[in-house]
Design an enzyme around this catalytic site. Structure first.
Site, short mmCIF file in Angstrom:
data_model
loop_
_atom_site.label_atom_id
_atom_site.label_comp_id
_atom_site.label_asym_id
_atom_site.label_seq_id
_atom_site.Cartn_x
_atom_site.Cartn_y
_atom_site.Cartn_z
N GLY A 235 0.83 -1.20 0.00
CA GLY A 235 0.00 0.00 0.00
C GLY A 235 0.86 1.25 0.00
N LYS A 236 0.25 2.37 -0.38
CA LYS A 236 0.96 3.65 -0.40
C LYS A 236 0.03 4.75 0.09
CE LYS A 236 3.51 4.48 -4.11
NZ LYS A 236 3.90 4.61 -5.54
N GLY A 237 0.62 5.78 0.69
CA GLY A 237 -0.15 6.91 1.18
C GLY A 237 0.59 8.21 0.94
N SER A 238 0.07 9.28 1.54
CA SER A 238 0.66 10.60 1.33
C SER A 238 2.07 10.71 1.88
CB SER A 238 -0.23 11.67 1.99
OG SER A 238 -1.53 11.65 1.46
N PHE A 239 2.37 9.99 2.97
CA PHE A 239 3.64 10.17 3.66
C PHE A 239 4.55 8.95 3.60
CE2 PHE A 239 0.52 12.79 6.14
CZ PHE A 239 0.90 14.00 5.59
N GLY A 240 4.15 7.88 2.93
CA GLY A 240 5.01 6.71 2.89
C GLY A 240 4.31 5.49 2.33
N VAL B 266 3.08 1.09 2.99
CA VAL B 266 2.75 -0.02 3.88
C VAL B 266 3.39 -1.27 3.30
CG1 VAL B 266 0.94 -1.37 4.99
CG2 VAL B 266 0.56 1.06 4.50
N LYS C 236 3.62 0.15 8.49
CA LYS C 236 3.38 1.44 7.85
C LYS C 236 4.60 2.32 8.11
CE LYS C 236 -0.33 4.92 7.68
NZ LYS C 236 -1.67 5.27 8.25
N ASP D 76 -13.64 9.26 8.53
CA ASP D 76 -13.18 8.96 7.17
C ASP D 76 -13.57 7.55 6.74
OD1 ASP D 76 -11.99 9.72 4.78
OD2 ASP D 76 -10.00 9.02 5.36
#
Length: 431
Positions: free
Chosen positions: A105-110, A112, A127, A222
């Site tokens: 997985g990927k997000g705004s700050f890094g 998973v 994470k 959310d």
């Protein structure tokens, strides 16, 4: 296969099918955008800015929670303000304790990552967040809040649990339960919508998790299919607590403009104070999407979608039961004071006739067989993860524990900002 719509009762033509595919593709891409990026994009669109609702939204007054709105952050909390982390003699985890196997997985700050603990031979989802990116967007208080919420999740079966948290000079690490049945969003993409019994089962487990958070005075804020995972047996697990708001008691409100566009409640769009019922609106939106395939007020034109949320009456097609219809009308009530859950919170949801077939004690104890089994063969079975993530190489820097780090001003700033982040469970914890 013959597909029918409200607008055309006959077989879809090729051109209409292409139009539907274009809508779905645009929908999926937009869903992956962060709210901050979306607001920036719409602010730069002169045509969109002329819409009265967009003009109203962009004139956001000074928020009460500066960490989410790019205001100057408050000073970092002192050690005395941190949650009790247990005996200080517990050793801290470090990156070199793990084999990092795959990006999941990927997000705004890094990112998973799937990782295996070398000594325990246990699989975790880790994470990994970049401190520099967090500090640049002034989200450090937000990250600490997520960690604090995770520490409270250990007693509920439908909330992802935190095992360790630790940090290096440039990164933060959350060591979480590894859940590999796939996102609810992934399964909805594949199947388009669910039959009512399956949707009821998921809605019940989601409501149970939200009710537990509310009992801890936490508002989730959310809820969306991307944040709802299925475990290896098919039970739901809520994840990503970055937008949670703590210390919201039964009659308390907050006012930060945050969430995901398709699921924003009317009171959030109006910039009015809102309470726990914002989560019940989101539950209604997710249930609607499970039954119909798209969120209730969805439009490719975001300004139009916001106008729909604020003003358009809820429209329900006739292919659901009366109890499902009644529940959706109660959850998607635009006036939060009249919304289902406004008086007795989770107890109102729990006692609704739509859930009359649910034995809630059996549900919380996972004695009800899920209607869908992801059929994963083991921890290495990644079939329910997006290949966009799993085919990406694991960065070498993630698994390293540097013996020495050049101490710079930015490193000192990060150390102060994330004071108290590292966590090792006490001996009587869930581990």
């Amino acid at each position: 296969m013959t597909v029918k719509t409200e607008a055309a009762k006959g077989t879809l033509t090729y051109s209409r099918m292409r139009g539907m595919v274009a809508i779905l593709i645009a929908f999926m891409k937009q869903r992956r955008m962060g709210l901050n990026d979306f607001i920036q994009k719409i602010a730069n669109n002169s045509y969109a800015c002329k819409h009265p609702e967009v003009q109203s939204i962009l004139k956001i007054s000074q928020p009460q929670e500066p960490e989410l709105m790019n205001a100057n952050p408050s000073p970092p909390p002192s050690p005395s303000q941190q949650i009790n982390l247990g005996p200080s003699s517990n050793p801290h985890a470090k990156p070199s304790d793990f084999h990092f196997l795959k990006v999941i997985g990927k997000g705004s700050f890094g990112k998973v990552l799937l990782a295996r603990h070398k000594a325990e031979e246990v699989f975790y989802a880790v994470k990994v967040l970049q401190k520099k990116a967090i500090l640049k967007k002034k989200e450090e208080k937000h990250i600490m809040s997520e960690r604090n919420v995770l520490l409270k999740n250990v007693k509920h079966p439908f909330l992802v649990g935190l095992h360790f948290s630790f940090q290096t000079a440039d990164k933060l690490y959350f060591v979480l339960d590894y859940i590999n049945g796939g996102e609810l969003f992934y399964h909805l993409q594949r199947e388009r919508c669910f039959l009512e019994p399956r949707a009821r089962f998921y809605a019940a487990e989601i409501a149970s998790a939200l009710g537990y958070l509310h009992s801890l005075n936490i508002v989730y804020r959310d809820l969306k299919p991307e944040n709802i995972l299925l475990d290896s047996q098919g039970h739901i697990v809520l994840t990503d607590f970055g937008l949670c708001k703590e210390n919201i008691e039964h009659n308390s409100t907050t006012s930060t403009f945050c969430g995901t566009p398709e699921y924003l409640a009317p009171e959030v769009l109006h910039k009015q104070p809102y309470d726990r019922t914002v989560d019940w609106w989101c539950l209604g939106a997710v249930l609607y999407e499970m039954l119909y395939g798209l969120p209730p007020f969805y439009s490719r034109n975001t300004a139009e979608m916001y106008d729909n949320i604020l003003n358009k009456p809820l429209q329900l097609k006739p292919n659901i039961t009366n109890s499902a219809r009644h529940l959706l009308e109660g959850l998607l009530q635009k006036d939060r004071t009249k919304r289902l859950g406004a008086k007795d919170d989770f107890m109102e949801i729990k006692s609704h006739v739509f859930f009359s077939l649910i034995n809630w004690d059996d549900l919380i104890n996972k004695k009800i067989t899920p209607p869908f089994n992801p059929n994963v063969s083991g921890p290495n079975d990644l079939r329910h993860f997006d290949p966009e993530f799993t085919e990406e190489p694991v960065p070498n820097s993630i698994g390293k524990s540097p013996d020495s780090v050049l101490v710079t001003a930015s490193v000192k700033e990060a150390a102060e900002a994330f004071l108290g982040f590292s966590y090792a469970p006490p001996t009587d914890s869930f581990l």
